[in-house]
Write a protein that holds these residues in place. Structure first.
Motif, PDB file in Angstrom:
ATOM      1  N   LYS A   1     -18.006  12.019  55.576  1.00 54.20           N
ATOM      2  CA  LYS A   1     -16.635  11.743  55.174  1.00 54.20           C
ATOM      3  C   LYS A   1     -15.760  12.876  55.690  1.00 54.20           C
ATOM      4  N   SER A   2     -14.760  12.528  56.466  1.00 56.86           N
ATOM      5  CA  SER A   2     -13.891  13.543  57.078  1.00 56.86           C
ATOM      6  C   SER A   2     -13.056  14.271  56.026  1.00 56.86           C
ATOM      7  N   TYR A   3     -12.809  15.538  56.293  1.00 54.84           N
ATOM      8  CA  TYR A   3     -11.917  16.360  55.476  1.00 54.84           C
ATOM      9  C   TYR A   3     -12.368  16.446  54.019  1.00 54.84           C
ATOM     10  N   SER A   4     -13.661  16.463  53.801  1.00 55.04           N
ATOM     11  CA  SER A   4     -14.189  16.569  52.441  1.00 55.04           C
ATOM     12  C   SER A   4     -15.175  17.721  52.372  1.00 55.04           C
TER      13      SER A   4
ATOM     14  N   LEU B   1     -16.725  18.655  49.638  1.00 56.45           N
ATOM     15  CA  LEU B   1     -17.846  18.201  48.819  1.00 56.45           C
ATOM     16  C   LEU B   1     -18.862  17.447  49.664  1.00 56.45           C
ATOM     17  N   ASN B   2     -18.380  16.567  50.542  1.00 58.84           N
ATOM     18  CA  ASN B   2     -19.276  15.813  51.401  1.00 58.84           C
ATOM     19  C   ASN B   2     -20.110  16.746  52.282  1.00 58.84           C
TER      20      ASN B   2
ATOM     21  N   ALA C   1     -19.273  10.883  44.813  1.00 59.04           N
ATOM     22  CA  ALA C   1     -17.852  11.030  45.164  1.00 59.04           C
ATOM     23  C   ALA C   1     -17.171  12.162  44.409  1.00 59.04           C
ATOM     24  N   SER C   2     -17.810  12.673  43.371  1.00 59.77           N
ATOM     25  CA  SER C   2     -17.215  13.778  42.620  1.00 59.77           C
ATOM     26  C   SER C   2     -18.225  14.906  42.477  1.00 59.77           C
TER      27      SER C   2
END
Length: 369
Positions: free
Chosen positions: A168-171, A173-174, A258-259
């Protein structure tokens, strides 16, 4: 002995331990080329245990059904789902002859225990060679099964694969989740190469049904709700019976949490099983994680209290070894975008693992539900 001397000696020791580990990882796995072995006719049973996974199954099952493989069945295990998982499974079963279904009812003695459901799925499998993945995982290619089965042999009854997470771009956490997954894979692949396999991931692994029942299945840790993958492998894997498969067509991929809180709780469950590993594995893994934490703590103290260029040299040497080792591994496992963030992700991961360890000391994590 002065405080600065103690810090300096301690920093040398920690950097030496870290360098030793990473160089072992580097030469056992990171610089090794993947070996592509394909088999298309070894009878396989793909086992997928699902609890409340109706949407994920709709997406993942077609990618498994469409594998370019000559002889395989799919065993779907519905673990007492409260949604429409069972109906989705029945719909797929009605359209494909090689799909069988195991509907696990609520059992008070094994409530919430995925190992009970998996055991029923393994019993229902027609073939001796079993491949495991999760309901939210999709193979990256139609040759996933051919690659995994290619590493079975007369001596190899366990095959450990790589279960990636989608990007996931610009994350941040990812990237942190994928970096932790990458580092875990680097370790269990390397340890297996060194002849001391200690775990696998249920998203992508395989073993023989015969091995499972000859070792009484999950009996030794059935009371532990997690660990259907790593605890079983820790118990039965040896230097002779375990192979690794990391060709890029052999990967599976799934959606990461996702969190941060969801991921934190997931890792609490995963890490809680490590205390049940064999003593030699607990020692090696514990020393590695302890030296990681102490590297950053002592480095900070040294930069504050010691004005010596050797501190910077030692610090940068360890960072360079880390970047080289993880960089080579990232290239193998298709995670190259993580390389530039390696020092930052390493620091974040160490801090997260420290808080996970503290949280597990305070309370028990929740499990399969």
């Amino acid at each position: 002995m002065s405080l600065t001397t103690i810090l300096f000696v301690a920093f040398i020791a920690v950097v030496s331990i870290q360098a030793g580990y990473y160089l072992c990882f580097l030469f056992s796995f990171a610089i090794k080329s993947s070996e592509k072995k394909l088999k298309h006719n070894l009878p396989l049973s793909v086992i997928i245990c699902a609890k409340n996974e109706e949407e994920n199954l709709k997406e993942s099952l077609p990618t498994i059904i469409n594998q370019k493989y000559g002889n395989f069945e799919i065993v779907l295990v519905n673990d007492s789902s409260s949604d429409n998982t069972l109906e989705v499974m029945k719909e797929f079963q009605s359209k494909h002859e090689n799909i069988s279904l195991v509907d696990v009812k609520v059992n008070e003695a094994f409530w919430g225990n995925k190992k009970y459901a998996l055991t029923l799925g393994i019993k229902a499998a027609k073939n001796d060679f079993l491949v495991f993945t999760d309901a939210d995982c999709t193979p990256v290619s139609e040759d996933w099964l051919a690659n995994i089965s290619g590493h079975f042999s007369n001596s190899k009854s366990i095959v450990l694969g790589y279960g990636a997470y989608s990007k996931k771009s610009y994350s941040l956490l990812n990237k942190l989740i994928r970096f932790e997954t990458l580092m875990t894979a680097l370790q269990y692949f390397s340890y297996t190469k060194l002849g001391i396999p200690y775990m696998g991931v249920g998203r992508n692994m395989a073993y023989r049904k015969e091995l499972f029942f000859n070792n009484s299945g999950f009996k030794e840790h059935m009371h532990i709700k997690s660990g259907d993958d790593d605890l079983f492998i820790n118990e039965v894997a040896t230097s002779q019976n375990t192979a690794i498969c990391y060709t890029k067509d052999s990967f599976t991929i799934s959606q990461p949490k996702a969190s941060f809180l969801d991921w934190f709780n997931q890792k609490r469950r995963h890490i809680s099983t490590a205390k049940l590993y064999k003593p030699k594995h607990k020692f090696l893994l514990g020393l590695f994680y302890f030296s990681q934490i102490m590297f950053w703590i002592i480095a900070l103290l040294c930069f504050i209290f010691i004005n010596n260029w050797l501190i910077l040299v030692l610090f940068l040497s360890r960072i360079l070894i880390l970047i080289v080792c993880t960089g080579l591994t990232s290239s193998k496992l298709n995670e190259r975008d993580l390389i530039v963030f390696t020092p930052l992700l390493d620091l974040f991961l160490v801090i997260s693992q420290l808080f996970i360890f503290i949280a597990n000391l305070i309370s028990k994590p929740k499990h399969w539900n």
